[in-house]
Scaffold this active site. Structure first.
Site, PDB file in Angstrom:
ATOM      1  N   HIS A 188       0.854  -1.188   0.000  1.00 39.27           N
ATOM      2  CA  HIS A 188       0.000   0.000   0.000  1.00 39.27           C
ATOM      3  C   HIS A 188       0.889   1.238   0.000  1.00 39.27           C
ATOM      4  CE1 HIS A 188      -3.889   2.056   1.431  1.00 39.27           C
ATOM      5  NE2 HIS A 188      -2.986   3.018   1.300  1.00 39.27           N
TER       6      HIS A 188
ATOM      7  N   HIS B 218       1.560   5.305  -2.203  1.00 42.34           N
ATOM      8  CA  HIS B 218       1.013   6.344  -3.080  1.00 42.34           C
ATOM      9  C   HIS B 218       2.203   7.035  -3.747  1.00 42.34           C
ATOM     10  CE1 HIS B 218      -3.237   6.411  -1.527  1.00 42.34           C
ATOM     11  NE2 HIS B 218      -2.632   5.796  -0.517  1.00 42.34           N
TER      12      HIS B 218
ATOM     13  N   HIS C  48      -9.882   1.864   0.152  1.00 35.69           N
ATOM     14  CA  HIS C  48      -9.539   2.612   1.358  1.00 35.69           C
ATOM     15  C   HIS C  48     -10.797   2.682   2.217  1.00 35.69           C
ATOM     16  CE1 HIS C  48      -5.992   3.675  -0.851  1.00 35.69           C
ATOM     17  NE2 HIS C  48      -5.572   4.536   0.052  1.00 35.69           N
TER      18      HIS C  48
ATOM     19  N   GLU D   3     -11.327   5.134   7.308  1.00 35.18           N
ATOM     20  CA  GLU D   3     -10.077   5.731   7.801  1.00 35.18           C
ATOM     21  C   GLU D   3     -10.376   6.908   8.724  1.00 35.18           C
ATOM     22  OE1 GLU D   3      -5.769   7.411   6.184  1.00 35.18           O
ATOM     23  OE2 GLU D   3      -7.400   7.100   4.759  1.00 35.18           O
TER      24      GLU D   3
END
Length: 306
Positions: free
Chosen positions: A76, A78, A234, A237
């Site tokens: 995971h 970005h 996602h 969160e």
């Protein structure tokens, strides 16, 4: 040792290594107090060809008891938004602070050259520390996202054979409605990627499930089903008890008989749910075969201020 490895050619022994006992099943050796055993490792054409008891190899590179582990993978990341902090800080360390900082930076500075420079640097750093595979989420706000996906496809090809790079879309759930969802899903499929989203609406935080959530979730699943795509979501969160999307994702996968893989990241609010609800959610996640990736350093930073 690095010089010796460079000069070893395609076939050689690594002598006097240590590795976890669990990675060398069947090898007759007594583990030390940390569960490590001494062994010799035969390398041929870039792969492990044989394991042998310590002292078996007639020659080779002496690792002097150095530990040998499988190359790590990062499930995971970005890469498109990494390394922007020096120019665009999170002003208060909150989730909204991070969201707004990234949105502002993306709108002002994310040329293809900028994304490529930052993403390639991140991959080079990972490779230097032994990473063999990376899954990256890519902010997929059309039409700008086409440039980021083009950059990451090129990096995937450039790093092939050293780091396996997987790509997943990321955008709020409401952005997959109608033709926009087909456009994103088609691009993901053409890129051999993973269909991903955030279980909140644009501009919102992860709290009570938005109106129409189940209908939107079913549509999202159908986009993946029609194209044979895996999912990466996602989820929840936040520290809000109303954020309960994880259970609904599992129930939807079971109801639809979804056959591709599902990965859910974050899942923070599960920790503050009532015990019975949490146990039932976990049972349904296990039944659906969903993989969970938690990100404790990230979420202790963003959510644990309250």
């Amino acid at each position: 040792m690095k010089d010796a490895l460079r000069a070893a050619g395609a076939r050689f022994w690594l002598r006097n290594a240590r590795a976890p006992r669990s990675l060398a099943q069947g090898l007759a050796a007594d583990p030390d107090q940390d569960g490590l055993i001494r062994l010799d490792i035969r390398i041929e054409d870039g792969v492990i060809a044989a394991l042998a008891p310590h002292g078996s190899a007639p020659d080779g590179i002496d690792l002097r008891g150095g530990q040998v582990w499988p190359g790590p993978l990062d499930a995971h990341t970005h890469l498109d938004k990494g390394h922007i902090w020096p120019r665009t800080r999170n002003p208060d360390g909150t989730f909204f602070g991070a969201l707004n900082a990234v949105m502002g930076d993306r709108g002002a500075k994310w040329s293809e050259a900028d994304v490529e420079a930052r993403a390639d640097f991140a991959i080079r750093c990972a490779y230097a520390h032994g990473t063999v595979a990376i899954r990256t989420h890519i902010d997929t706000f059309m039409p700008m996202a086409r440039g980021s996906w083009r950059v990451l496809r090129n990096l995937r090809d450039r790093w092939a054979g050293r780091v396996d790079l997987q790509m997943s879309s990321i955008a709020p759930l409401d952005r997959f409605a109608g033709g926009a969802g087909d456009e994103i899903a088609d691009m993901v499929a053409e890129s051999s990627g993973v269909l991903g989203m955030v279980t909140r609406h644009t501009g919102s935080i992860h709290d009570a499930l938005p109106e129409g959530f189940q209908e939107e979730l079913d549509h999202f699943f159908s986009l993946a089903e029609d194209r044979g795509l895996d999912l990466d979501l996602h989820v929840d969160e936040s520290g809000e008890s109303g954020a309960r999307a994880l259970r609904e994702i599992a129930l939807t996968a079971l109801k639809r008989g979804f056959r591709r893989r599902i990965q859910c990241g974050h899942c923070c609010s599960l920790s503050i749910q009532p015990e019975d609800f949490a146990r039932e959610t976990i049972a349904r996640v296990a039944e659906a075969g969903i993989d969970i990736v938690v990100l404790p350093m990230c979420n202790m930073y963003l959510q644990d201020r309250v």
